[in-house]
Motif scaffolding. Sequence first.
Motif, PDB file in Angstrom:
ATOM      1  N   THR A 165      30.695  42.477  53.655  1.00  0.00           N
ATOM      2  CA  THR A 165      31.471  41.003  53.923  1.00  0.00           C
ATOM      3  C   THR A 165      32.945  40.933  53.283  1.00  0.00           C
ATOM      4  OG1 THR A 165      29.225  39.989  54.076  1.00  0.00           O
ATOM      5  CG2 THR A 165      30.991  38.757  53.471  1.00  0.00           C
ATOM      6  N   ALA A 166      33.648  40.184  53.695  1.00  0.00           N
ATOM      7  CA  ALA A 166      34.968  39.859  53.252  1.00  0.00           C
ATOM      8  C   ALA A 166      35.184  38.274  53.380  1.00  0.00           C
ATOM      9  CB  ALA A 166      36.051  40.733  53.757  1.00  0.00           C
ATOM     10  N   ILE A 167      35.476  37.672  52.220  1.00  0.00           N
ATOM     11  CA  ILE A 167      35.746  36.258  52.307  1.00  0.00           C
ATOM     12  C   ILE A 167      37.181  35.706  51.789  1.00  0.00           C
ATOM     13  CG2 ILE A 167      34.951  33.923  51.370  1.00  0.00           C
ATOM     14  CD1 ILE A 167      32.310  35.719  50.428  1.00  0.00           C
ATOM     15  N   PHE A 168      37.713  35.034  52.679  1.00  0.00           N
ATOM     16  CA  PHE A 168      39.069  34.635  52.428  1.00  0.00           C
ATOM     17  C   PHE A 168      38.946  33.079  52.304  1.00  0.00           C
ATOM     18  CE2 PHE A 168      38.352  38.318  55.394  1.00  0.00           C
ATOM     19  CZ  PHE A 168      39.304  39.180  54.577  1.00  0.00           C
ATOM     20  N   ASP A 169      39.514  32.540  51.187  1.00  0.00           N
ATOM     21  CA  ASP A 169      39.557  31.202  50.774  1.00  0.00           C
ATOM     22  C   ASP A 169      40.794  30.672  50.324  1.00  0.00           C
ATOM     23  OD1 ASP A 169      38.908  28.813  49.828  1.00  0.00           O
ATOM     24  OD2 ASP A 169      37.726  29.146  48.210  1.00  0.00           O
ATOM     25  N   GLY A 170      41.722  30.182  51.257  1.00  0.00           N
ATOM     26  CA  GLY A 170      43.085  29.721  51.021  1.00  0.00           C
ATOM     27  C   GLY A 170      44.047  30.836  50.498  1.00  0.00           C
ATOM     28  N   VAL A 171      43.836  32.016  51.445  1.00  0.00           N
ATOM     29  CA  VAL A 171      44.779  33.146  51.075  1.00  0.00           C
ATOM     30  C   VAL A 171      45.942  33.079  51.563  1.00  0.00           C
ATOM     31  CG1 VAL A 171      44.790  35.737  51.259  1.00  0.00           C
ATOM     32  CG2 VAL A 171      42.523  34.548  50.904  1.00  0.00           C
ATOM     33  N   ASP A 188      41.807  31.361  56.079  1.00  0.00           N
ATOM     34  CA  ASP A 188      40.396  31.099  55.493  1.00  0.00           C
ATOM     35  C   ASP A 188      39.372  31.426  56.466  1.00  0.00           C
ATOM     36  OD1 ASP A 188      40.722  28.725  53.250  1.00  0.00           O
ATOM     37  OD2 ASP A 188      42.206  28.177  54.829  1.00  0.00           O
ATOM     38  N   GLY A 189      38.344  32.043  55.920  1.00  0.00           N
ATOM     39  CA  GLY A 189      37.400  32.537  56.680  1.00  0.00           C
ATOM     40  C   GLY A 189      36.314  33.584  56.348  1.00  0.00           C
ATOM     41  N   ALA A 212      43.106  42.591  46.881  1.00  0.00           N
ATOM     42  CA  ALA A 212      42.941  42.394  45.312  1.00  0.00           C
ATOM     43  C   ALA A 212      43.515  40.762  45.268  1.00  0.00           C
ATOM     44  CB  ALA A 212      43.425  43.098  44.279  1.00  0.00           C
ATOM     45  N   GLY A 213      44.030  40.077  46.265  1.00  0.00           N
ATOM     46  CA  GLY A 213      44.785  38.762  46.151  1.00  0.00           C
ATOM     47  C   GLY A 213      43.938  37.656  45.965  1.00  0.00           C
ATOM     48  N   ASP A 214      44.465  36.666  45.580  1.00  0.00           N
ATOM     49  CA  ASP A 214      43.933  35.416  45.082  1.00  0.00           C
ATOM     50  C   ASP A 214      43.111  34.799  46.370  1.00  0.00           C
ATOM     51  OD1 ASP A 214      44.699  35.344  42.409  1.00  0.00           O
ATOM     52  OD2 ASP A 214      46.531  33.948  42.796  1.00  0.00           O
ATOM     53  N   GLY A 215      42.023  34.529  46.272  1.00  0.00           N
ATOM     54  CA  GLY A 215      41.115  33.814  47.298  1.00  0.00           C
ATOM     55  C   GLY A 215      40.445  35.111  48.076  1.00  0.00           C
ATOM     56  N   VAL A 216      40.503  36.173  47.858  1.00  0.00           N
ATOM     57  CA  VAL A 216      40.068  37.518  48.411  1.00  0.00           C
ATOM     58  C   VAL A 216      38.662  37.798  47.808  1.00  0.00           C
ATOM     59  CG1 VAL A 216      40.113  39.652  49.783  1.00  0.00           C
ATOM     60  CG2 VAL A 216      41.970  37.907  49.608  1.00  0.00           C
TER      61      VAL A 216
END
Length: 415
Positions: free
Chosen positions: A210-216, A153-154, A188-192
């Motif tokens: 920017t790159a956002i990672f949400d529960g990856v 996450d981040g 291309a993964g979920d949460g990216v």
Amino acid sequence: MTHITRDQSAVLPADYASLSARFQPVFDDIASGAVAREQERRLPFAEIARLNDAGFGTLRVPTEHGGPGASIETFIRLLVDLAQADSNVAHQYRSHFGFVDSLRFQPEEVQTVWYPRVLAGSTVGNASTEKGGNALGRLNTVITENERGGVLDGRKFYTTGTIFADYTRVSAAVDGRDGRRFAVVPTAGDGVTVLDDWDGFGQKLTGTGTAIFDGVDVEPGALLDRIPGSSDAVHEAAFFQLILLAVLSGIAHAARRDAAALVAGRARTFNTGSGLPFRDDPLIQEAVGRIAAKAYAAEAIVRQTARVLDAGIAATSGNAPAPDEVQYSEVAVEHAQVTVPELALGAAQELFLTVGASATSTSKALDRHWRNAQTVATHNPISFRARAIGDYWINGTLPEGLNAIGDAARNGASS
């Protein structure tokens, strides 16, 4: 993103002459569209996919893992050639090749996961820096480890190359303990989420946003360790900066190329000059000669620095504390960081001394060389590097590579 899978049996040669013969036609095609891409702000997805399909991303895979095993010097020479064609395309490979070089220091179980993917055409971007709010030496991006690997996450910025890549390598703190790790996750993964929101005035097409990672979810073979002071950490810090220096060298060569072409094709002159065509005017010839000399000197410095890094790799065994040969890689790179940016910026600036006001036409986009060089040169403040080199020669203090960016403590001490 278009992904093209390579034939893993098609191993490239390792020498510069053969590799140049293979890649220079591709570089030439990339160069032919560079101005249009700049003017249209069109990201070079197709150009990068073509290079990946031709195997460019495999150059530093060792022979024992099925790759060509090109030396750092050979790779850097090709990168200079690519940067002359389009500095954006060359720059975005910094992330991928930094990752590939780091694999040689990883355990076998990590290498067996990632080398085959690279040989099959996969590329890896970078997501290390946070835009603000993190103390120097700390990260707000977090890996929570679990029995399946971990969860990431981040939010990151300056994620050069990630928008073009199949994966990105993310630096993160580890929930519940000290230190940091890298997580390599599919873009291309979920949460990216990867955004094209880079607003710099140069290197506009590198995907440095920017790159956002949400529960990856992170697979076990994609959690990588980094040990401060190890050969891996010291080599990669120097290698990352060497790639930027190669990009600057390529920009200087592009300024030389464009200056010579402009002068060779110009018919107009000034009454205040010699009256000769510009191509025959000694003062204009001198101006182009000075640009060429700067480009030559920049590449000579970069290639010598690459040879020092090759010597460091040859002296390493595993990921023990860095031997002197690896430590000197950082010393060599920091000398180059003080000199090469000035040479590239000088070449890009002096381009405008060769033909007059017509050089400022936006249709030529000649200003991109200076803007791109200035943008690359800001990545690691030159004054800090010059101070470190002075300390080294005066006091014998080994310089420390760039490995953290964050908010300074109020008293100036790092956290």
